[in-house]
Design a protein around this motif. Structure first.
Motif, PDB file in Angstrom:
ATOM      1  N   ASP A  18      -3.423  11.991 -18.922  1.00 11.91           N
ATOM      2  CA  ASP A  18      -3.738  10.752 -19.652  1.00 11.91           C
ATOM      3  C   ASP A  18      -3.034   9.552 -19.021  1.00 11.91           C
ATOM      4  N   THR A  19      -1.766   9.734 -18.696  1.00  8.52           N
ATOM      5  CA  THR A  19      -0.980   8.644 -18.110  1.00  8.52           C
ATOM      6  C   THR A  19      -1.532   8.264 -16.745  1.00  8.52           C
ATOM      7  N   TRP A  20      -1.902   9.273 -15.947  1.00  6.36           N
ATOM      8  CA  TRP A  20      -2.425   8.979 -14.608  1.00  6.36           C
ATOM      9  C   TRP A  20      -3.761   8.235 -14.702  1.00  6.36           C
ATOM     10  N   VAL A  21      -4.629   8.647 -15.612  1.00  5.71           N
ATOM     11  CA  VAL A  21      -5.937   7.992 -15.757  1.00  5.71           C
ATOM     12  C   VAL A  21      -5.755   6.526 -16.142  1.00  5.71           C
ATOM     13  N   LYS A  22      -4.824   6.239 -17.037  1.00  4.27           N
ATOM     14  CA  LYS A  22      -4.563   4.849 -17.423  1.00  4.27           C
ATOM     15  C   LYS A  22      -3.989   4.058 -16.244  1.00  4.27           C
ATOM     16  N   PHE A  23      -3.094   4.697 -15.510  1.00  4.64           N
ATOM     17  CA  PHE A  23      -2.507   4.050 -14.329  1.00  4.64           C
ATOM     18  C   PHE A  23      -3.587   3.739 -13.302  1.00  4.64           C
ATOM     19  N   LYS A  24      -4.476   4.698 -13.072  1.00  3.55           N
ATOM     20  CA  LYS A  24      -5.537   4.521 -12.076  1.00  3.55           C
ATOM     21  C   LYS A  24      -6.530   3.440 -12.520  1.00  3.55           C
ATOM     22  N   THR A  25      -6.859   3.425 -13.807  1.00  2.00           N
ATOM     23  CA  THR A  25      -7.880   2.497 -14.307  1.00  2.00           C
ATOM     24  C   THR A  25      -7.355   1.075 -14.457  1.00  2.00           C
ATOM     25  N   PHE A  26      -6.153   0.949 -14.988  1.00  5.05           N
ATOM     26  CA  PHE A  26      -5.634  -0.380 -15.294  1.00  5.05           C
ATOM     27  C   PHE A  26      -4.420  -0.775 -14.443  1.00  5.05           C
ATOM     28  N   PHE A  42       0.829  -1.206   0.000  1.00  2.00           N
ATOM     29  CA  PHE A  42       0.000   0.000   0.000  1.00  2.00           C
ATOM     30  C   PHE A  42       0.868   1.262   0.000  1.00  2.00           C
ATOM     31  N   PHE A  43       1.908   1.269   0.802  1.00  2.00           N
ATOM     32  CA  PHE A  43       2.792   2.433   0.839  1.00  2.00           C
ATOM     33  C   PHE A  43       3.483   2.632  -0.511  1.00  2.00           C
ATOM     34  N   ALA A  44       3.859   1.530  -1.163  1.00  2.00           N
ATOM     35  CA  ALA A  44       4.488   1.616  -2.486  1.00  2.00           C
ATOM     36  C   ALA A  44       3.514   2.182  -3.518  1.00  2.00           C
ATOM     37  N   LEU A  45       2.244   1.758  -3.446  1.00  2.00           N
ATOM     38  CA  LEU A  45       1.232   2.293  -4.366  1.00  2.00           C
ATOM     39  C   LEU A  45       1.024   3.787  -4.141  1.00  2.00           C
ATOM     40  N   ALA A  46       1.055   4.209  -2.879  1.00  2.00           N
ATOM     41  CA  ALA A  46       0.892   5.636  -2.576  1.00  2.00           C
ATOM     42  C   ALA A  46       2.031   6.444  -3.193  1.00  2.00           C
ATOM     43  N   VAL A  47       3.252   5.940  -3.061  1.00  2.00           N
ATOM     44  CA  VAL A  47       4.411   6.625  -3.641  1.00  2.00           C
ATOM     45  C   VAL A  47       4.310   6.646  -5.167  1.00  2.00           C
ATOM     46  N   ALA A  48       3.927   5.514  -5.754  1.00  2.00           N
ATOM     47  CA  ALA A  48       3.801   5.430  -7.210  1.00  2.00           C
ATOM     48  C   ALA A  48       2.757   6.419  -7.732  1.00  2.00           C
ATOM     49  N   ASN A  49       1.618   6.503  -7.039  1.00  2.00           N
ATOM     50  CA  ASN A  49       0.573   7.431  -7.465  1.00  2.00           C
ATOM     51  C   ASN A  49       1.065   8.875  -7.418  1.00  2.00           C
ATOM     52  N   GLU A  50       1.777   9.235  -6.343  1.00  2.00           N
ATOM     53  CA  GLU A  50       2.300  10.598  -6.230  1.00  2.00           C
ATOM     54  C   GLU A  50       3.281  10.907  -7.352  1.00  2.00           C
ATOM     55  N   MET A  51       4.171   9.974  -7.625  1.00  2.00           N
ATOM     56  CA  MET A  51       5.173  10.198  -8.667  1.00  2.00           C
ATOM     57  C   MET A  51       4.522  10.365 -10.033  1.00  2.00           C
ATOM     58  N   ILE A  52       3.504   9.548 -10.310  1.00  2.00           N
ATOM     59  CA  ILE A  52       2.889   9.575 -11.641  1.00  2.00           C
ATOM     60  C   ILE A  52       2.071  10.837 -11.849  1.00  2.00           C
ATOM     61  N   TRP A  53       1.199  11.212 -10.882  1.00  2.00           N
ATOM     62  CA  TRP A  53       0.358  12.374 -11.146  1.00  2.00           C
ATOM     63  C   TRP A  53       1.138  13.683 -11.080  1.00  2.00           C
ATOM     64  N   ARG A  54       2.230  13.693 -10.341  1.00  2.00           N
ATOM     65  CA  ARG A  54       3.015  14.931 -10.224  1.00  2.00           C
ATOM     66  C   ARG A  54       4.002  15.123 -11.374  1.00  2.00           C
ATOM     67  N   THR A  55       4.403  14.043 -12.036  1.00  2.00           N
ATOM     68  CA  THR A  55       5.441  14.156 -13.061  1.00  2.00           C
ATOM     69  C   THR A  55       4.964  13.827 -14.473  1.00  2.00           C
ATOM     70  N   MET A  56       3.758  13.255 -14.588  1.00  2.00           N
ATOM     71  CA  MET A  56       3.291  12.840 -15.911  1.00  2.00           C
ATOM     72  C   MET A  56       1.961  13.505 -16.270  1.00  2.00           C
ATOM     73  N   GLU A  57       1.564  13.324 -17.519  1.00  2.00           N
ATOM     74  CA  GLU A  57       0.325  13.933 -18.004  1.00  2.00           C
ATOM     75  C   GLU A  57      -0.897  13.236 -17.413  1.00  2.00           C
TER      76      GLU A  57
END
Length: 215
Positions: free
Chosen positions: A173-181, A156-171
């Motif tokens: 579109d990328t975050w929506v795909k990450f969240k959905t799939f 869970f902690f790793a997922l929290a870090v991954a989510n922060e890194m993706i939405w803060r550094t990527m577009e």
């Protein structure tokens, strides 16, 4: 007969396909709607809203409705389902109210930090809160639950870090795909990787086999 009624209600089972549709339906609807509306801007009461914000406003009642249906069909909701709905309403509401998509993107981080923290607190108290949620479907001994809970906390902690890194550094579109799939796939992969632990600590063999089946 009346004495049997509560037990019948408590044991209500839901078709796995229906359960999956209810749980994943709102997420897939959000993804599909976002893909269609992402380049559009909607003016409502003099304020411009992106397709992302509009789909956030659609997602909240969809999730609330699917959670309500799950409760009606099964007679219960897990703590995880309740907390997820609460955080979606809070962070989704802030996203719409402040017209700022960042709040909705933070929501998975808060969810995973909360769940990971709760599991950590349980371990410090010598308890596995995970067993309260999954005990019915995964019969493990006490040591197995401790190990699985510890791994789940780190996950869970790793997922929290991954989510922060993706939405803060990527577009977006990328975050929506990450969240959905990405997140559901990561969750499935995690539990598949725990197969060895589950087999070593399973208590299924300890279940009495001489019980007479109910007529």
């Amino acid at each position: 007969m009346p004495e049997d009624a509560p037990e019948t209600i408590a044991e209500k089972k839901l078709n796995p396909v229906v359960k999956t549709v209810l749980e994943m339906g709102p997420i897939l609807a959000f993804f599909a709607g976002y893909v269609i509306l992402k380049n559009k801007v909607f003016t409502i009461a003099g304020t411009e809203y992106s397709g992302f914000i509009v789909m956030t406003a659609v997602f909240i009642p969809l999730l609330a409705a699917s959670t309500f249906v799950l409760w009606r069909l099964t007679g219960k909701l897990s703590v995880m389902q309740i907390m997820t709905l609460v955080l979606v309403v809070v962070f989704g509401g802030l996203t719409i109210w402040l017209n700022d998509e960042r709040f909705f993107k933070m929501k998975p981080t808060m969810i995973y930090l909360l769940f990971g923290g709760a599991l950590g607190v349980g371990l410090l108290r010598g308890q596995s809160y995970l067993s309260l949620v999954l005990g019915e479907v995964m019969p493990l001994d006490a040591q197995g639950w401790k190990k699985l809970t510890f791994r789940m906390m780190l996950f869970f902690f790793a997922l929290a870090v991954a989510n922060e890194m993706i939405w803060r550094t990527m577009e977006t579109d990328t975050w929506v795909k990450f969240k959905t799939f990405g997140l559901p796939i990561a969750m499935i992969a995690f539990f598949m990787a725990q197969g060895g632990l589950m087999s070593r600590h399973s208590t299924e063999e300890d279940t009495p086999k001489d019980k007479t089946p109910k007529a």
